[in-house]
Design a protein around this motif. Structure first.
Motif, PDB file in Angstrom:
ATOM      1  N   ARG A 111      39.338  49.358  35.679  1.00 46.68           N
ATOM      2  CA  ARG A 111      38.923  48.099  36.306  1.00 46.68           C
ATOM      3  C   ARG A 111      40.182  47.325  36.652  1.00 46.68           C
ATOM      4  O   ARG A 111      41.035  47.091  35.789  1.00 46.68           O
ATOM      5  CB  ARG A 111      38.057  47.270  35.370  1.00 46.68           C
ATOM      6  CG  ARG A 111      37.537  45.983  36.071  1.00 46.68           C
ATOM      7  CD  ARG A 111      36.830  45.065  35.131  1.00 46.68           C
ATOM      8  NE  ARG A 111      37.872  44.412  34.327  1.00 46.68           N
ATOM      9  CZ  ARG A 111      37.657  43.893  33.128  1.00 46.68           C
ATOM     10  NH1 ARG A 111      36.468  43.988  32.562  1.00 46.68           N
ATOM     11  NH2 ARG A 111      38.627  43.306  32.475  1.00 46.68           N
ATOM     12  N   VAL A 112      40.308  46.948  37.927  1.00 48.59           N
ATOM     13  CA  VAL A 112      41.472  46.194  38.382  1.00 48.59           C
ATOM     14  C   VAL A 112      41.021  44.803  38.809  1.00 48.59           C
ATOM     15  O   VAL A 112      40.093  44.665  39.593  1.00 48.59           O
ATOM     16  CB  VAL A 112      42.174  46.902  39.567  1.00 48.59           C
ATOM     17  CG1 VAL A 112      43.343  46.070  40.078  1.00 48.59           C
ATOM     18  CG2 VAL A 112      42.633  48.291  39.173  1.00 48.59           C
ATOM     19  N   THR A 113      41.687  43.795  38.259  1.00 47.36           N
ATOM     20  CA  THR A 113      41.472  42.422  38.695  1.00 47.36           C
ATOM     21  C   THR A 113      42.625  42.090  39.639  1.00 47.36           C
ATOM     22  O   THR A 113      43.771  41.937  39.196  1.00 47.36           O
ATOM     23  CB  THR A 113      41.477  41.459  37.487  1.00 47.36           C
ATOM     24  OG1 THR A 113      40.476  41.884  36.564  1.00 47.36           O
ATOM     25  CG2 THR A 113      41.207  40.030  37.927  1.00 47.36           C
ATOM     26  N   LYS A 150      45.385  40.463  41.989  1.00 47.86           N
ATOM     27  CA  LYS A 150      46.151  39.215  42.067  1.00 47.86           C
ATOM     28  C   LYS A 150      46.734  39.039  43.464  1.00 47.86           C
ATOM     29  O   LYS A 150      46.895  37.932  43.928  1.00 47.86           O
ATOM     30  CB  LYS A 150      47.265  39.203  41.029  1.00 47.86           C
ATOM     31  CG  LYS A 150      46.733  39.123  39.619  1.00 47.86           C
ATOM     32  CD  LYS A 150      47.846  38.901  38.650  1.00 47.86           C
ATOM     33  CE  LYS A 150      47.213  38.720  37.282  1.00 47.86           C
ATOM     34  NZ  LYS A 150      48.059  38.044  36.355  1.00 47.86           N
ATOM     35  N   PHE A 153      47.816  44.670  43.898  1.00 49.83           N
ATOM     36  CA  PHE A 153      48.596  44.373  42.713  1.00 49.83           C
ATOM     37  C   PHE A 153      47.723  43.516  41.808  1.00 49.83           C
ATOM     38  O   PHE A 153      47.097  42.563  42.252  1.00 49.83           O
ATOM     39  CB  PHE A 153      49.865  43.611  43.093  1.00 49.83           C
ATOM     40  CG  PHE A 153      50.622  43.089  41.904  1.00 49.83           C
ATOM     41  CD1 PHE A 153      51.428  43.934  41.165  1.00 49.83           C
ATOM     42  CD2 PHE A 153      50.510  41.770  41.520  1.00 49.83           C
ATOM     43  CE1 PHE A 153      52.119  43.457  40.061  1.00 49.83           C
ATOM     44  CE2 PHE A 153      51.193  41.283  40.421  1.00 49.83           C
ATOM     45  CZ  PHE A 153      51.998  42.133  39.699  1.00 49.83           C
ATOM     46  N   GLY A 154      47.635  43.893  40.534  1.00 50.46           N
ATOM     47  CA  GLY A 154      46.829  43.095  39.624  1.00 50.46           C
ATOM     48  C   GLY A 154      46.872  43.638  38.214  1.00 50.46           C
ATOM     49  O   GLY A 154      47.711  44.465  37.877  1.00 50.46           O
ATOM     50  N   ASP A 155      45.948  43.159  37.406  1.00 49.66           N
ATOM     51  CA  ASP A 155      45.839  43.601  36.020  1.00 49.66           C
ATOM     52  C   ASP A 155      44.772  44.690  35.921  1.00 49.66           C
ATOM     53  O   ASP A 155      43.702  44.563  36.518  1.00 49.66           O
ATOM     54  CB  ASP A 155      45.450  42.429  35.113  1.00 49.66           C
ATOM     55  CG  ASP A 155      46.531  41.355  35.088  1.00 49.66           C
ATOM     56  OD1 ASP A 155      47.718  41.722  35.075  1.00 49.66           O
ATOM     57  OD2 ASP A 155      46.180  40.161  35.098  1.00 49.66           O
ATOM     58  N   ALA A 156      45.067  45.742  35.163  1.00 49.44           N
ATOM     59  CA  ALA A 156      44.136  46.859  35.020  1.00 49.44           C
ATOM     60  C   ALA A 156      43.780  47.078  33.558  1.00 49.44           C
ATOM     61  O   ALA A 156      44.601  46.877  32.669  1.00 49.44           O
ATOM     62  CB  ALA A 156      44.743  48.132  35.598  1.00 49.44           C
ATOM     63  N   VAL A 157      42.535  47.490  33.352  1.00 44.84           N
ATOM     64  CA  VAL A 157      42.051  47.867  32.025  1.00 44.84           C
ATOM     65  C   VAL A 157      41.469  49.267  32.156  1.00 44.84           C
ATOM     66  O   VAL A 157      40.711  49.538  33.091  1.00 44.84           O
ATOM     67  CB  VAL A 157      40.970  46.884  31.515  1.00 44.84           C
ATOM     68  CG1 VAL A 157      40.437  47.332  30.168  1.00 44.84           C
ATOM     69  CG2 VAL A 157      41.518  45.479  31.440  1.00 44.84           C
TER      70      VAL A 157
END
Length: 84
Positions: free
Chosen positions: A40-42, A44, A4-8
Motif C-alpha cells: 500500500r502506497v500513500t 506524497k 513518491f510516498g510512504d509504503a507499507v
C-alpha cells in the motif's frame, strides 16, 4: 508515472485473502504462494509523462530514429503533476 510516498508491505494471510483477485494468478501460484505480498502506497508526490501522438506513433518514431540514426522529436510530449 512516477510516485513518491510512504509504503507499507503486508504479508499476512487476512490482507492477502481480502485483496486477492483473479488477475494476480498471472504472477503468482495462488494466494498461498510465499512470494505474495500487498504493498500500500500513500502518495506524497506524483509526476507523469505521456505522448500526444499515441503509443503506436511514438513507437514508430523511435524505431525510425534508431534505424536512420537521426534523433526523434520529443517535443510532442505532455507532462505534469498528477492529482487525485
Amino acid at each position: 508515472l512516477s510516485i513518491f510516498g510512504d509504503a507499507v508491505i503486508y504479508k499476512d494471510r487476512s490482507t492477502i485473502e481480502d485483496k486477492w483477485s483473479a488477475m494476480a494468478n498471472a504472477w503468482f501460484d495462488g494466494k498461498d504462494d510465499p512470494n505474495v505480498s500487498i504493498i500500500r502506497v500513500t502518495p506524497k508526490d506524483t509526476y507523469y509523462w505521456d505522448t500526444k501522438a499515441g503509443k503506436l506513433v511514438s513507437l514508430i518514431s523511435f524505431v525510425a530514429a534508431a534505424v536512420t540514426g537521426n534523433k526523434t522529436d520529443n517535443s510532442d510530449g505532455v507532462e505534469g503533476n498528477a492529482t487525485v
